[in-house]
Design an enzyme around this catalytic site. Sequence first.
Site, PDB file in Angstrom:
ATOM      1  N   CYS A   1     -16.375   1.135   0.223  1.00 29.07           N
ATOM      2  CA  CYS A   1     -15.224   0.294   0.577  1.00 29.07           C
ATOM      3  C   CYS A   1     -14.804   0.472   2.031  1.00 29.07           C
ATOM      4  O   CYS A   1     -14.095  -0.373   2.567  1.00 29.07           O
ATOM      5  CB  CYS A   1     -14.060   0.567  -0.371  1.00 29.07           C
ATOM      6  SG  CYS A   1     -13.347   2.214  -0.190  1.00 29.07           S
TER       7      CYS A   1
ATOM      8  N   ASP B   1     -17.346   6.667  -2.034  1.00 32.40           N
ATOM      9  CA  ASP B   1     -16.100   6.586  -1.263  1.00 32.40           C
ATOM     10  C   ASP B   1     -15.860   7.976  -0.673  1.00 32.40           C
ATOM     11  O   ASP B   1     -16.530   8.946  -1.074  1.00 32.40           O
ATOM     12  CB  ASP B   1     -14.938   6.161  -2.203  1.00 32.40           C
ATOM     13  CG  ASP B   1     -13.627   5.942  -1.462  1.00 32.40           C
ATOM     14  OD1 ASP B   1     -13.653   5.759  -0.230  1.00 32.40           O
ATOM     15  OD2 ASP B   1     -12.559   5.967  -2.119  1.00 32.40           O
TER      16      ASP B   1
ATOM     17  N   ARG C   1       0.870  -1.194   0.000  1.00 30.65           N
ATOM     18  CA  ARG C   1       0.000   0.000   0.000  1.00 30.65           C
ATOM     19  C   ARG C   1       0.892   1.224   0.000  1.00 30.65           C
ATOM     20  O   ARG C   1       1.726   1.393   0.894  1.00 30.65           O
ATOM     21  CB  ARG C   1      -0.899  -0.007   1.236  1.00 30.65           C
ATOM     22  CG  ARG C   1      -1.655   1.293   1.426  1.00 30.65           C
ATOM     23  CD  ARG C   1      -2.789   1.195   2.416  1.00 30.65           C
ATOM     24  NE  ARG C   1      -3.897   0.444   1.853  1.00 30.65           N
ATOM     25  CZ  ARG C   1      -5.145   0.470   2.335  1.00 30.65           C
ATOM     26  NH1 ARG C   1      -5.431   1.215   3.379  1.00 30.65           N
ATOM     27  NH2 ARG C   1      -6.108  -0.233   1.763  1.00 30.65           N
TER      28      ARG C   1
ATOM     29  N   ARG D   1     -13.344  -9.234   1.374  1.00 25.91           N
ATOM     30  CA  ARG D   1     -11.916  -8.968   1.184  1.00 25.91           C
ATOM     31  C   ARG D   1     -11.109 -10.203   1.589  1.00 25.91           C
ATOM     32  O   ARG D   1     -10.163 -10.593   0.912  1.00 25.91           O
ATOM     33  CB  ARG D   1     -11.475  -7.753   2.029  1.00 25.91           C
ATOM     34  CG  ARG D   1     -12.026  -6.409   1.580  1.00 25.91           C
ATOM     35  CD  ARG D   1     -11.395  -5.933   0.291  1.00 25.91           C
ATOM     36  NE  ARG D   1      -9.951  -5.860   0.356  1.00 25.91           N
ATOM     37  CZ  ARG D   1      -9.260  -4.791   0.739  1.00 25.91           C
ATOM     38  NH1 ARG D   1      -9.874  -3.680   1.061  1.00 25.91           N
ATOM     39  NH2 ARG D   1      -7.937  -4.801   0.749  1.00 25.91           N
TER      40      ARG D   1
ATOM     41  N   GLN E   1      -9.685  -4.103  -3.918  1.00 25.45           N
ATOM     42  CA  GLN E   1     -11.006  -3.767  -3.384  1.00 25.45           C
ATOM     43  C   GLN E   1     -12.072  -3.903  -4.474  1.00 25.45           C
ATOM     44  O   GLN E   1     -13.132  -4.484  -4.249  1.00 25.45           O
ATOM     45  CB  GLN E   1     -10.997  -2.324  -2.844  1.00 25.45           C
ATOM     46  CG  GLN E   1     -12.335  -1.860  -2.307  1.00 25.45           C
ATOM     47  CD  GLN E   1     -12.714  -2.521  -0.994  1.00 25.45           C
ATOM     48  OE1 GLN E   1     -11.972  -2.436  -0.017  1.00 25.45           O
ATOM     49  NE2 GLN E   1     -13.864  -3.180  -0.963  1.00 25.45           N
TER      50      GLN E   1
ATOM     51  N   HIS F   1      -7.218   1.017  -6.571  1.00 29.76           N
ATOM     52  CA  HIS F   1      -7.437   0.096  -5.443  1.00 29.76           C
ATOM     53  C   HIS F   1      -8.052  -1.175  -6.048  1.00 29.76           C
ATOM     54  O   HIS F   1      -9.197  -1.526  -5.807  1.00 29.76           O
ATOM     55  CB  HIS F   1      -8.374   0.743  -4.425  1.00 29.76           C
ATOM     56  CG  HIS F   1      -8.335   0.099  -3.063  1.00 29.76           C
ATOM     57  ND1 HIS F   1      -7.514  -0.969  -2.755  1.00 29.76           N
ATOM     58  CD2 HIS F   1      -9.032   0.373  -1.919  1.00 29.76           C
ATOM     59  CE1 HIS F   1      -7.698  -1.301  -1.485  1.00 29.76           C
ATOM     60  NE2 HIS F   1      -8.618  -0.520  -0.957  1.00 29.76           N
TER      61      HIS F   1
HETATM   62  N1  NVA Z   1     -10.079   6.417  -1.549  1.00 26.02           N
HETATM   63  C1  NVA Z   1      -9.779   5.985  -0.205  1.00 26.02           C
HETATM   64  C2  NVA Z   1      -9.944   4.510  -0.094  1.00 26.02           C
HETATM   65  C3  NVA Z   1      -9.663   3.968   1.294  1.00 26.02           C
HETATM   66  C4  NVA Z   1      -9.771   2.476   1.368  1.00 26.02           C
HETATM   67  C5  NVA Z   1      -8.375   6.399   0.154  1.00 26.02           C
HETATM   68  O1  NVA Z   1      -7.462   6.236  -0.671  1.00 26.02           O
HETATM   69  O2  NVA Z   1      -8.171   6.910   1.270  1.00 26.02           O
HETATM   70  N1   CP Z   2     -11.221  -0.583   2.134  1.00 22.91           N
HETATM   71  C1   CP Z   2      -9.967  -0.598   2.613  1.00 22.91           C
HETATM   72  O1   CP Z   2      -9.000  -0.805   1.872  1.00 22.91           O
HETATM   73  O2   CP Z   2      -9.894  -0.378   3.943  1.00 22.91           O
HETATM   74  P1   CP Z   2      -8.566  -0.112   4.776  1.00 22.91           P
HETATM   75  O3   CP Z   2      -8.034   1.238   4.375  1.00 22.91           O
HETATM   76  O4   CP Z   2      -9.012  -0.142   6.209  1.00 22.91           O
HETATM   77  O5   CP Z   2      -7.578  -1.183   4.482  1.00 22.91           O
END
Ligand code: NVA
Ligand code: CP
Length: 309
Positions: free
Chosen positions: A265, A225, A103, A293, A133, A130
């Site tokens: 998500c 989101d 990540r 997930r 997801q 992502h």
């Molecule tokens: N768009 C959000 C998704 C979190 C799972 C982010 O990148 O913070």
């Molecule tokens: N949806 C998702 O990726 O959640 P987290 O940021 O908690 O991993």
Amino acid sequence: MTKRDFLKIADLSLAEARDVFGLSRAMKSAEKGSHRKVLAGRSVAVVLEKASTRTRVSFEVGVAQLGGHPVVLSTEGSQLGRGEPIKDTARVLSGYCDAIAFRTFATARLHEMASSATIPVLNALSDDAHPIQVLCDVFTIEEVFRREGIADGIAGRKIAFVGDCSSNMARSWVEAAQIFDFQLALAAPKGYFPPSYEVESANGNVSLHSDPRRAVEGADVVNTDVWASMGQEAEYKARLAAFAGFTVDEKMLAGAEKHAIVLHCLPAHRGEEIDEATFEGPRARVWEQAENRLHVQKGLLCFLLGVTP
Ligand code: NVA
Ligand code: CP
């Protein structure tokens, strides 16, 4: 054997995604403990440069359920936080582990990890995508559609995404629209859509709307989101103003199909991208979405590592 990365949805063909879903269904329906030898002797690193709850826990638990050893590494607790290059981390982890879920921020960091590692690298969220997801969400949608007699699959259905359509989530949905062949209607204020080359590469499966009610009209699924993703905290106030009128609520959903479900998500900001009543209401399937997930990532890991449960 050439290693298989999963950095974007298009790294899987439709047939391969269907294979992953088959493995995921087997994982989900099996009794707990029945797959504890699948990854015996193998280790998976989960490297987090941003916060995570679901990704971290579902990978850690999933690998453990398959009999493997998960290793979670965050920026602060590792030499990454002190400037050790990603390409060095990638080569070191390749000597210890069998896969890396990463990540991170810019796509260039993800590509540096993938090109320097000799083991599969999975995109566990980057600024631009992502994919895990969204792959899991397609699985959830098809599962709900079949269970509730809505449709045989996602192909040909209408999926809406309301809110920040320049986000990693929306951009992975654009990729998914082409591969799984559904209609994706994006609703956002001006300036918050995916890059036009990404929309164009979706071969007419994606439409852009400034009025969220138009995007949601006749939709089978409505996604949203957060309006400010991780790394965009400084823009939070400006984004709150820009997205006024884009909160997913029952009024907005009035024109959606009666059976329409709502996905998020998570984490969710109630009262911003979605109102409390919708988030806690009967259309929302966010908890099974989050649970999947675990199952789909187990299927994906087995596929990428070439192991049969
Ligand atoms: N768009 C959000 C998704 C979190 C799972 C982010 O990148 O913070
Ligand atoms: N949806 C998702 O990726 O959640 P987290 O940021 O908690 O991993």
